[in-house]
Design a protein around this motif. Sequence first.
Motif, short mmCIF file in Angstrom:
data_model
loop_
_atom_site.label_atom_id
_atom_site.label_comp_id
_atom_site.label_asym_id
_atom_site.label_seq_id
_atom_site.Cartn_x
_atom_site.Cartn_y
_atom_site.Cartn_z
N PRO A 183 -14.07 -22.58 24.36
CA PRO A 183 -15.91 -22.83 24.57
C PRO A 183 -15.87 -23.36 22.97
O PRO A 183 -17.12 -24.22 23.09
CB PRO A 183 -16.27 -21.53 25.00
CG PRO A 183 -15.40 -20.64 25.86
CD PRO A 183 -14.00 -21.23 25.02
N ARG A 184 -15.48 -22.71 22.22
CA ARG A 184 -15.85 -23.36 20.56
C ARG A 184 -15.39 -24.79 20.30
O ARG A 184 -16.19 -25.52 19.74
CB ARG A 184 -15.32 -22.29 19.61
CG ARG A 184 -16.15 -20.82 19.58
CD ARG A 184 -15.25 -19.73 19.01
NE ARG A 184 -16.17 -18.52 18.88
CZ ARG A 184 -16.48 -17.79 19.90
NH1 ARG A 184 -15.85 -18.00 21.20
NH2 ARG A 184 -17.23 -16.82 19.78
N ILE A 185 -14.24 -24.91 20.76
CA ILE A 185 -13.62 -26.33 20.76
C ILE A 185 -14.47 -27.13 21.40
O ILE A 185 -14.96 -28.31 20.84
CB ILE A 185 -12.31 -26.22 21.40
CG1 ILE A 185 -11.35 -25.49 20.16
CG2 ILE A 185 -11.85 -27.78 21.26
CD1 ILE A 185 -9.80 -25.45 20.73
N LEU A 213 -10.79 -22.80 14.67
CA LEU A 213 -9.36 -22.88 14.01
C LEU A 213 -8.95 -21.20 13.80
O LEU A 213 -7.56 -21.20 13.92
CB LEU A 213 -9.47 -23.71 12.86
CG LEU A 213 -8.38 -23.75 11.99
CD1 LEU A 213 -7.16 -24.46 12.59
CD2 LEU A 213 -8.94 -24.45 10.61
N THR A 214 -9.72 -20.71 13.34
CA THR A 214 -9.44 -19.24 12.95
C THR A 214 -8.79 -18.64 14.34
O THR A 214 -7.67 -18.05 13.95
CB THR A 214 -10.61 -18.39 12.55
OG1 THR A 214 -11.02 -19.18 11.14
CG2 THR A 214 -10.12 -17.20 11.95
N LEU A 215 -9.38 -18.68 15.41
CA LEU A 215 -8.95 -18.17 16.55
C LEU A 215 -7.35 -18.97 17.01
O LEU A 215 -6.62 -18.03 17.36
CB LEU A 215 -9.89 -18.25 17.74
CG LEU A 215 -11.09 -17.49 17.72
CD1 LEU A 215 -11.87 -17.83 18.70
CD2 LEU A 215 -10.65 -15.98 17.65
N ALA A 238 -3.88 -27.80 15.17
CA ALA A 238 -3.67 -28.93 14.33
C ALA A 238 -4.95 -30.12 14.58
O ALA A 238 -5.26 -30.59 13.77
CB ALA A 238 -2.35 -29.55 14.68
N GLU A 239 -5.28 -29.97 15.99
CA GLU A 239 -6.28 -30.74 16.32
C GLU A 239 -7.77 -30.19 15.68
O GLU A 239 -8.45 -31.23 14.95
CB GLU A 239 -6.70 -30.73 17.70
CG GLU A 239 -7.72 -31.62 18.09
CD GLU A 239 -7.97 -31.63 19.70
OE1 GLU A 239 -8.88 -32.34 20.23
OE2 GLU A 239 -7.36 -30.50 20.40
N ASP A 264 -11.11 -31.79 8.71
CA ASP A 264 -10.99 -32.74 7.63
C ASP A 264 -11.62 -34.08 7.65
O ASP A 264 -11.97 -34.47 6.93
CB ASP A 264 -9.56 -32.91 7.55
CG ASP A 264 -8.56 -31.82 7.12
OD1 ASP A 264 -9.06 -30.68 6.73
OD2 ASP A 264 -7.34 -31.73 7.30
N GLY A 265 -12.00 -34.55 8.89
CA GLY A 265 -12.67 -35.66 9.07
C GLY A 265 -14.14 -35.74 9.06
O GLY A 265 -14.85 -36.65 9.04
#
Length: 106
Positions: free
Chosen positions: A55-57, A80-82, A93-94, A100-101
């Motif tokens: 859900p966070r993604i 990302l932490t999860l 990676a995604e 980063d973007g």
Amino acid sequence: MPTRSAHFAGLVAAQPQNELFRFSLAQALLNEGRGAEAEPHLRICCERRADWMMPRILLGKLLLQLDRPAEARSLLAAALTLALAQEHEDPAAELQALLDGLPPSA
């Protein structure tokens, strides 16, 4: 024939505490191009389960589409932490690429 979102909306109405139904409704709404309607359901999923990465993604990506990068950053960073903790390499990676973007001010 009812849409997938209509199907899951009925399930959520019957069992509003069921996060899986809410998540499925949010996914269906996103697939139907109804992101604004999906947002509250994704937020509820994030609030109720601290260990749920997806859900966070989805919410982070939705907020990027809605041009709300500052809000998206914290959700994507949490996801990302999860992803790293749960050893999900491809999502990690995604997520790193998305973060980063983002502009530095976001």
